[in-house]
Write an enzyme that holds these catalytic residues in place. Structure first.
Site, mmCIF file in Angstrom:
data_model
loop_
_atom_site.group_PDB
_atom_site.id
_atom_site.type_symbol
_atom_site.label_atom_id
_atom_site.label_comp_id
_atom_site.label_asym_id
_atom_site.label_seq_id
_atom_site.Cartn_x
_atom_site.Cartn_y
_atom_site.Cartn_z
ATOM 1 N N HIS A 53 185.103 -35.813 38.152
ATOM 2 C CA HIS A 53 184.634 -37.195 38.114
ATOM 3 C C HIS A 53 183.152 -37.271 38.476
ATOM 4 O O HIS A 53 182.580 -36.342 39.051
ATOM 5 C CB HIS A 53 185.460 -38.054 39.063
ATOM 6 C CG HIS A 53 186.860 -38.270 38.587
ATOM 7 N ND1 HIS A 53 187.746 -39.104 39.226
ATOM 8 C CD2 HIS A 53 187.538 -37.773 37.516
ATOM 9 C CE1 HIS A 53 188.898 -39.107 38.588
ATOM 10 N NE2 HIS A 53 188.802 -38.304 37.544
ATOM 11 N N GLU A 55 181.481 -38.939 40.720
ATOM 12 C CA GLU A 55 181.155 -38.833 42.141
ATOM 13 C C GLU A 55 181.173 -37.375 42.598
ATOM 14 O O GLU A 55 180.300 -36.927 43.345
ATOM 15 C CB GLU A 55 182.159 -39.637 42.988
ATOM 16 C CG GLU A 55 182.242 -41.109 42.596
ATOM 17 C CD GLU A 55 183.381 -41.398 41.631
ATOM 18 O OE1 GLU A 55 184.084 -42.397 41.843
ATOM 19 O OE2 GLU A 55 183.549 -40.620 40.667
ATOM 20 N N CYS A 78 188.369 -43.047 42.879
ATOM 21 C CA CYS A 78 189.819 -42.832 42.913
ATOM 22 C C CYS A 78 190.244 -42.317 44.279
ATOM 23 O O CYS A 78 189.476 -41.678 45.001
ATOM 24 C CB CYS A 78 190.243 -41.866 41.817
ATOM 25 S SG CYS A 78 189.642 -40.172 42.048
ATOM 26 N N ALA A 157 181.970 -56.307 7.288
ATOM 27 C CA ALA A 157 180.655 -56.487 6.669
ATOM 28 C C ALA A 157 180.783 -57.623 5.663
ATOM 29 O O ALA A 157 181.613 -57.554 4.746
ATOM 30 C CB ALA A 157 180.209 -55.202 5.970
ATOM 31 N N TRP A 173 177.492 -51.378 -1.761
ATOM 32 C CA TRP A 173 177.564 -51.642 -0.332
ATOM 33 C C TRP A 173 177.053 -53.046 -0.085
ATOM 34 O O TRP A 173 176.052 -53.469 -0.680
ATOM 35 C CB TRP A 173 176.726 -50.637 0.451
ATOM 36 C CG TRP A 173 177.204 -49.228 0.320
ATOM 37 C CD1 TRP A 173 176.667 -48.240 -0.432
ATOM 38 C CD2 TRP A 173 178.337 -48.638 0.970
ATOM 39 N NE1 TRP A 173 177.364 -47.077 -0.299
ATOM 40 C CE2 TRP A 173 178.404 -47.302 0.564
ATOM 41 C CE3 TRP A 173 179.295 -49.126 1.858
ATOM 42 C CZ2 TRP A 173 179.401 -46.442 1.013
ATOM 43 C CZ3 TRP A 173 180.273 -48.273 2.300
ATOM 44 C CH2 TRP A 173 180.311 -46.947 1.885
ATOM 45 N N ARG A 187 182.267 -46.214 15.239
ATOM 46 C CA ARG A 187 183.482 -45.430 14.993
ATOM 47 C C ARG A 187 183.629 -44.298 16.004
ATOM 48 O O ARG A 187 184.735 -43.994 16.461
ATOM 49 C CB ARG A 187 183.459 -44.840 13.582
ATOM 50 C CG ARG A 187 183.789 -45.811 12.482
ATOM 51 C CD ARG A 187 183.746 -45.121 11.132
ATOM 52 N NE ARG A 187 184.057 -46.041 10.043
ATOM 53 C CZ ARG A 187 183.991 -45.718 8.757
ATOM 54 N NH1 ARG A 187 183.618 -44.494 8.400
ATOM 55 N NH2 ARG A 187 184.292 -46.612 7.828
ATOM 56 N N ARG A 210 179.756 -40.336 9.944
ATOM 57 C CA ARG A 210 178.778 -39.611 9.129
ATOM 58 C C ARG A 210 177.377 -40.165 9.370
ATOM 59 O O ARG A 210 177.197 -41.387 9.331
ATOM 60 C CB ARG A 210 179.124 -39.733 7.629
ATOM 61 C CG ARG A 210 180.530 -39.248 7.308
ATOM 62 C CD ARG A 210 180.811 -39.303 5.809
ATOM 63 N NE ARG A 210 180.653 -40.638 5.241
ATOM 64 C CZ ARG A 210 181.583 -41.596 5.290
ATOM 65 N NH1 ARG A 210 182.726 -41.384 5.896
ATOM 66 N NH2 ARG A 210 181.369 -42.778 4.740
ATOM 67 N N GLU A 298 189.131 -52.199 10.472
ATOM 68 C CA GLU A 298 188.102 -52.268 9.433
ATOM 69 C C GLU A 298 188.610 -52.877 8.130
ATOM 70 O O GLU A 298 187.984 -52.730 7.093
ATOM 71 C CB GLU A 298 187.523 -50.872 9.184
ATOM 72 C CG GLU A 298 186.703 -50.336 10.345
ATOM 73 C CD GLU A 298 185.694 -49.274 9.933
ATOM 74 O OE1 GLU A 298 185.320 -49.224 8.740
ATOM 75 O OE2 GLU A 298 185.279 -48.490 10.802
#
Length: 367
Positions: A53, A55, A78, A157, A173, A187, A210, A298
């Site tokens: 962790h 810390e 924790c 989009a 596109w 993603r 990509r 998506e």
């Protein structure tokens, strides 16, 4: 009481935590900074589940310099044994004088116990420094650990007139290269991408990252079945033996179809149908059980509409392109019947807008 210096060092801890975005699940993003006499003596961040962790890393780097120092960490340390030892014990052993926290850890195994343990041992604990920022960086973890369901992002989009494709289904596109590059980075930060079967048939997407740069990885790809079938040669099934692909259907899925999918490496997840569609709330429960902590939807518009109707969406990310597509038969981003009264609208809050090339990305939360 928190001061300007506390906020400065907490920001450093948050910057460290962000270095592991998309890498730590199902664990949270955590950064730690150790400060003594106004100087940073050590820093650390949690890189991956099962590794030390934040810390512990910072304390190990600090060594004896940690004695009498302040520790800044965005999430409560924790106090239980998991794959790694409790951070609270390491803090006490190192001789830390003061611990400055952003928020409590809502995990039922912690949830204030770490704070109480430290205070009992004589350590001063300050809570709530940059609380809002510390909550935001781990909103996916908080949703998952408190509900058992993944944090859900709805991404789309759209053109200026609210279309996600032409009347013929052509969508490549709508946005420019900068917006698409940002979408690929998104993603890499979530556990999984979810789409409907119709999106796979129409667009044949890969749903990969990509280009995949250092520190980025491909998400799990999830297809929710609908009418008709998908060819096993679809791009989304590429490399399924090495990179996880889940096909969601109900018990009526023909055995021969199930075996074909499994043969190419696809996992088949059976979920009950409701009104001839996959029951999305049940699906979210099932995905939570296999430690999928965050999902980005998506498409298509039917899946998006159903997710909003079922109140499963936590965050909205719309890429808005200054283009007009037109046509009453061109689809919009949200399908289904929709609302009948304007007063029943779904409000998007905490909105941010950023320009990417010629496009805009609009982000906001839905609670």
């Amino acid at each position: 009481m928190a001061c300007e210096f506390d906020q400065y060092y907490m920001n450093l801890a948050l910057d460290l935590a962000r270095k592991s975005e998309g890498q730590t699940n199902p664990n949270p993003l955590v950064g730690a900074v150790i400060v003594k006499s106004g100087k940073v003596v050590a820093k650390g961040y949690h890189e991956k589940a099962g590794l030390p962790h934040a810390e512990a890393i910072a304390l190990n780097k600090a060594g004896t310099k940690a004695r009498g120092a302040d520790l800044y960490v965005n999430l409560e340390p924790c106090c239980h044994h998991g794959r790694t030892p409790p951070c609270t014990e390491a803090i006490i052993s190192a001789g830390i004088k003061r611990v400055i926290l952003g928020i409590r850890d809502p995990n039922r195994l912690v949830n204030g116990r770490g704070i109480r343990f430290l205070r009992k041992q004589g350590v001063e604990v300050v809570i709530g420094v940059l609380r809002r920022d510390c909550h935001k960086i781990n909103e996916h973890f908080i949703k998952y650990i408190t509900t058992g369901r993944p944090w859900v992002i709805l991404k789309s989009a759209v053109s200026l007139d609210g279309k996600i494709a032409t009347r013929t289904g052509d969508s490549k596109w709508i946005t420019g290269s900068k917006a698409r590059a940002y979408a690929h980075r998104l993603r890499s930060r979530v556990d999984a991408i979810l789409v409907g079967a119709e999106t796979v048939r129409m667009d044949d997407p890969q749903l990969t990252v990509r280009p995949k740069k250092k520190g980025m990885r491909n998400p799990v790809r999830i297809i929710v079945s609908g009418k008709g079938s998908i060819s096993t040669s679809a791009k989304i099934f590429n490399n399924a033996h090495k990179e996880r692909v889940i096909y969601v259907a109900n018990a009526s899925l023909p055995l021969i179809r199930k075996k074909k999918l499994q043969k190419i490496g696809v996992e088949v997840l059976l979920v009950k149908y409701r009104k001839k569609k996959v029951d999305l709330p049940l699906l979210m429960d099932a995905l939570g059980k296999i430690k999928i902590t965050s999902i980005m939807i998506e498409g298509g518009s039917e899946i998006s509409g159903n997710a909003l109707k079922e109140k499963l969406v936590d965050k909205l990310i719309y890429f808005l392109a200054p283009k007009i597509i037109g046509g009453k038969n061109a689809p919009g981003p949200v399908g289904g019947q929709g609302i009948s009264r304007i007063e029943d609208f779904i409000e998007v809050k905490e909105i941010s807008i950023e320009k990417l090339g010629n496009d805009f990305v609009i982000e906001g939360n839905i609670y």
